[in-house]
Design a protein around this motif. Sequence first.
Motif, PDB file in Angstrom:
ATOM      1  N   GLU A 138       0.757  12.171   8.370  1.00  0.00           N
ATOM      2  CA  GLU A 138       0.651  11.698   9.755  1.00  0.00           C
ATOM      3  C   GLU A 138       0.347  12.865  10.689  1.00  0.00           C
ATOM      4  O   GLU A 138      -0.478  12.748  11.615  1.00  0.00           O
ATOM      5  N   TRP A 197      -3.115   5.476   7.925  1.00  0.00           N
ATOM      6  CA  TRP A 197      -2.731   5.309   9.328  1.00  0.00           C
ATOM      7  C   TRP A 197      -2.658   3.838   9.711  1.00  0.00           C
ATOM      8  O   TRP A 197      -1.693   3.396  10.342  1.00  0.00           O
ATOM      9  N   LEU A 198      -3.664   3.069   9.338  1.00  0.00           N
ATOM     10  CA  LEU A 198      -3.686   1.651   9.695  1.00  0.00           C
ATOM     11  C   LEU A 198      -2.478   0.915   9.128  1.00  0.00           C
ATOM     12  O   LEU A 198      -1.832   0.129   9.830  1.00  0.00           O
ATOM     13  N   SER A 199      -2.162   1.168   7.861  1.00  0.00           N
ATOM     14  CA  SER A 199      -1.063   0.440   7.226  1.00  0.00           C
ATOM     15  C   SER A 199       0.295   0.882   7.754  1.00  0.00           C
ATOM     16  O   SER A 199       1.283   0.164   7.604  1.00  0.00           O
ATOM     17  N   GLY A 200       0.350   2.050   8.396  1.00  0.00           N
ATOM     18  CA  GLY A 200       1.600   2.513   8.978  1.00  0.00           C
ATOM     19  C   GLY A 200       1.806   2.064  10.409  1.00  0.00           C
ATOM     20  O   GLY A 200       2.920   2.142  10.932  1.00  0.00           O
ATOM     21  N   HIS A 201       0.736   1.565  11.062  1.00  0.00           N
ATOM     22  CA  HIS A 201       0.818   1.197  12.477  1.00  0.00           C
ATOM     23  C   HIS A 201       0.619  -0.291  12.737  1.00  0.00           C
ATOM     24  O   HIS A 201       0.947  -0.769  13.827  1.00  0.00           O
ATOM     25  N   PHE A 202       0.067  -1.024  11.770  1.00  0.00           N
ATOM     26  CA  PHE A 202      -0.213  -2.440  11.953  1.00  0.00           C
ATOM     27  C   PHE A 202       0.033  -3.182  10.640  1.00  0.00           C
ATOM     28  O   PHE A 202      -0.108  -2.592   9.562  1.00  0.00           O
ATOM     29  N   ARG A 246       2.734   2.471   2.626  1.00  0.00           N
ATOM     30  CA  ARG A 246       3.063   2.306   4.056  1.00  0.00           C
ATOM     31  C   ARG A 246       3.089   0.835   4.458  1.00  0.00           C
ATOM     32  O   ARG A 246       3.160   0.504   5.635  1.00  0.00           O
ATOM     33  N   ASP A 255      -5.475  -2.471  19.999  1.00  0.00           N
ATOM     34  CA  ASP A 255      -4.346  -2.973  20.781  1.00  0.00           C
ATOM     35  C   ASP A 255      -4.744  -4.154  21.663  1.00  0.00           C
ATOM     36  O   ASP A 255      -3.978  -5.123  21.806  1.00  0.00           O
ATOM     37  N   ARG A 296      -8.183   3.592  19.989  1.00  0.00           N
ATOM     38  CA  ARG A 296      -7.097   2.711  19.541  1.00  0.00           C
ATOM     39  C   ARG A 296      -6.971   1.476  20.443  1.00  0.00           C
ATOM     40  O   ARG A 296      -6.523   0.420  19.988  1.00  0.00           O
TER      41      ARG A 296
END
Length: 309
Positions: free
Chosen positions: A99, A137-142, A167, A112, A108
């Motif tokens: 990260e 990153w995507l799988s950790g945020h959405f 993630r 959102d 981004r």
Amino acid sequence: MTMTQDSDGRLQARLIAGLWRTLANWRPAALWRLSRLVGPLVQVGSRRERRVTRINLAQAYPDYSETVRRRLARRSLIHSSATMLELGMAWMGDPEKVEASILEVHGRELLDEARAEGRGVIVLAPHFGNWEVLNFWLSGHFPFTAMYEPPKLLDLDPIIRKGRERRGAELVPTNPRGVAALLKALKRGETVGILPDQTPGWGSGVFAPFFGRPAYTATLLPKLVARTEARVVTGVARRLPGQGFALHFLAADERVYSADEAVSAAGVNACVEAAIALDPVQYQWEYKRYGKIPERLEGRPDWKRYRLY
């Protein structure tokens, strides 16, 4: 003979997995330095990759001199080597360190805003930079779903699957069941990932221009958009050599929303071209993007004359 092939495959898989584990916690700067050593070896020793890269660059940039295109090819193979060496980091490295290697995130708000409207998001993720860092990153945020096809070396399958799912990503097969899972995720207002620049099997695509030449392009996207009204965004993880990564989310070409599959496919390829323009040497030019040609689909007896590869 089969036993020997299986044994060789298992050995190859163990060696690759061992390399990934060894490099998993290397810093991006160290991995980049190693890539600069490995890339020239690929350039010299991998005739196929060198040849296909040069052919594709000649198609994409016909106005460039041969000298310039050869320089681009050398740099491209260094970046492709970096991607392979960074897989251990993306799949097995300390999540906090991975990260932290993502130094910039651009666009981004496109993700959102769509989620705020209750719309699903389809992220077109071409083979540019390090797409596994983008997946991380995507799988950790959405909530994130992506199609997955097991590798040819099946012993690597559990390693790759675990790395991509660590993630929270949901991996679904590249078949009708997987498409159904993508539809359900989009209807829930979630995010899904699609590789827009892989050549599909005959019957699953149409020819659409890619750098001015017809490329057989998947028609999955218009089917998903028509049934979900999802927002389409292009996403890439651009390498910042020796430093880390910058994520870029770009608004899609408006043609991707067309119900006409050929028009939508042209929009998809335009999205890939726009991503490549961020830094052309970071695209995986050694992939045979023009492997299927219209002349073969038309059944012309002389179709082999029109092949690039």
